[in-house]
Design an enzyme around this catalytic site. Structure first.
Site, PDB file in Angstrom:
ATOM      1  N   HIS A   1       5.132  -1.981   0.591  1.00  0.00           N
ATOM      2  CA  HIS A   1       4.111  -1.945   0.210  1.00  0.00           C
ATOM      3  C   HIS A   1       3.401  -3.412  -0.022  1.00  0.00           C
ATOM      4  CE1 HIS A   1       0.728  -0.880  -2.764  1.00  0.00           C
ATOM      5  NE2 HIS A   1       0.305  -0.886  -1.881  1.00  0.00           N
ATOM      6  N   LEU A   2       2.795  -4.266   0.125  1.00  0.00           N
ATOM      7  CA  LEU A   2       2.456  -5.299   0.957  1.00  0.00           C
ATOM      8  C   LEU A   2       2.253  -5.910  -0.664  1.00  0.00           C
ATOM      9  CD1 LEU A   2       1.464  -7.416   2.604  1.00  0.00           C
ATOM     10  CD2 LEU A   2      -1.050  -7.453   2.290  1.00  0.00           C
ATOM     11  N   HIS A   3       2.774  -6.817  -1.073  1.00  0.00           N
ATOM     12  CA  HIS A   3       3.471  -7.365  -2.511  1.00  0.00           C
ATOM     13  C   HIS A   3       4.324  -8.904  -2.046  1.00  0.00           C
ATOM     14  CE1 HIS A   3       7.576  -5.968  -1.772  1.00  0.00           C
ATOM     15  NE2 HIS A   3       7.670  -6.362  -2.689  1.00  0.00           N
ATOM     16  N   PHE A   4       3.683  -9.715  -2.959  1.00  0.00           N
ATOM     17  CA  PHE A   4       4.511 -11.370  -2.941  1.00  0.00           C
ATOM     18  C   PHE A   4       4.726 -10.880  -4.786  1.00  0.00           C
ATOM     19  CE2 PHE A   4       1.397 -11.302   0.067  1.00  0.00           C
ATOM     20  CZ  PHE A   4       1.462 -12.638   0.986  1.00  0.00           C
TER      21      PHE A   4
END
Length: 442
Positions: free
Chosen positions: A241-244
């Protein structure tokens, strides 16, 4: 000065327990106060609306403030203040401030941390490690399942281009807000996650809009000791799940001290260089006429790697002014049985923080015996060979050329002809010969 928090007893977050325990709750919604449709109606969270700048910003006081007092200090009061509040409330899986940390003697100053609890309590990987691009799977853990108490604030561009802060703003479900949340298995003080457009349930893959948001977060923090990182699938991302990630550590990272050798400068003013004299080979990007220029060149490079199934890690440093890109192959070597049992026994997964020089060690003996040589040997296994990196650079530069070219011109493939001599200092040395319509030889 190192920021510290009061050491308090910590417990496993009530909102990130294993899904097996979810069925034990029978209250309003799903009972977890999560970020899904069952619990979102009427929910409110703080909103930090940043001002979009038209130039690359360098100092904290120049991030869209124009000498005006900001409504809230982004790093110290908002992000770190809210993070400390969650620590006091016992939302972390362990007390990271109790972990031993030291700078390893040597030329680069690698940092070693003994974190014996993280690999025992951290969520395991739930997807294949041999594919960089994989579809989002709502049945696996994702950030919409976390409790709203773990979310510190919403982070969005201001609609009127003025810096604003709203302590209690409604969650705009239709426009899918970007949020900053705690990492319940932290590596360091202030360890948070930037989750772009969280309700869109984007898989872990970089796009232009999301990467620009990460650069703006670095610029808003305005502190070189606050850095953002990104791990692709296959390069030790554990959640699709897109994350930085981001955290505060008041010492230089070894990668920030590594010399570089300029390859070229794009038409938009972004300088691209090789990283030299460092165990992991890679590229460093800096400059640009605007922050968006820098973001576009880096994100297009990442997109190229994704589409070619090349795992990679990214470090955003210097308040968003400098970005390091590392294609890597450690998982591939593991699968082929090419990593020594000695390194495997350390259980260290070399993701962006380890590659940057912050070695998170899980065994006491590894921490006590930590040395620059040991760190170098581990990270050398992460790096592509010179020959393979050359091929990857050509893919990247071809992709950048095609993206930057605007007039329908035929783009010739970039060739790299680098000199054999190593630089004597951190000063740049011209390295690119040949032609590319999108590149400006300097």
């Amino acid at each position: 000065m190192m920021l510290r928090i009061k050491r308090v007893p910590t417990v496993v977050s009530n909102y990130q327990k294993e899904e097996a325990e979810e069925g034990t709750r029978h209250v309003a919604g799903c009972g977890r106060n999560c970020l899904r449709s069952c619990c979102l109606p009427g929910a409110k969270l703080p909103l930090y609306a940043f001002k979009v700048e038209n130039k690359v910003v360098c100092e904290k006081d120049s991030v869209g403030l124009e000498n005006k007092e900001p409504p809230v200090d982004f790093l110290d009061s908002l992000l770190l203040g809210e993070w400390e509040d969650r620590a006091q409330r016992g939302l972390f899986r362990y007390d990271v401030t109790a972990c031993k940390t030291k700078v390893i003697p040597g030329e680069y100053g690698f940092i070693a941390q003994l974190n014996e609890g993280r690999h025992l309590k951290k969520r395991p990987t739930e997807f294949r490690v041999d594919k960089v691009l994989q579809p989002f799977d709502e049945n696996k853990f994702n950030f919409t399942k976390v409790g709203q108490e773990e979310v510190l604030f919403q982070f969005e561009a201001s609609e009127n281009n003025e810096l604003q802060f709203y302590p209690n703003a409604p969650i705009d479900v239709e426009n899918s807000p970007s949020v900053v949340a705690i990492n319940v298995s932290p590596i360091e003080y202030g360890h948070v996650l930037l989750i772009p457009r969280i309700l869109e349930c984007l898989p872990q893959r970089i796009d232009r809009e999301s990467f620009l948001l990460a650069l703006y977060m670095a610029a808003e923090a305005g502190n070189p000791y606050f850095r953002l990182g990104y791990n692709s699938l296959g390069a030790f991302a554990t959640i699709n799940h897109l994350h930085f990630q981001a955290y505060y550590l008041s010492t230089p990272f070894p990668i920030e001290r590594a010399p570089s050798k300029k390859i070229t400068t794009t038409k938009s003013g972004v300088k691209i260089s090789d990283i030299l004299n460092y165990p992991v080979r890679g590229l460093v990007y800096e400059g640009g006429n605007t922050l968006e220029d820098l973001s576009n060149v880096v994100s297009d490079s990442c997109i190229c790697l994704q589409e070619n199934n090349i795992p990679y890690n990214v470090l955003i440093a210097d308040c968003g002014k400098r970005v390091f890109l590392f294609p890597q192959c450690y998982s591939e070597k593991q699968a082929l049985g090419e990593v020594s049992s000695e390194l495997l026994d350390t259980q260290v997964n070399p993701a962006v923080w380890e590659i940057s020089g912050h070695m998170v060690l899980k065994r006491k003996e590894d921490y006590e015996e930590a040395s620059e040589g040991n760190a170098w040997r581990l990270l050398a296994e992460v790096s592509l060979s010179e020959e393979r990196l050359q091929e990857v650079k050509e893919l990247i530069f071809e992709a950048i050329c095609c993206e930057i070219e605007e007039a329908g011109k035929v783009i010739t493939k970039t060739t790299f002809e680098e000199s054999d001599g190593a630089p004597q200092s951190h000063e740049d040395v011209d390295a690119l010969k040949g032609s590319c319509h999108a590149m400006v030889p300097v």
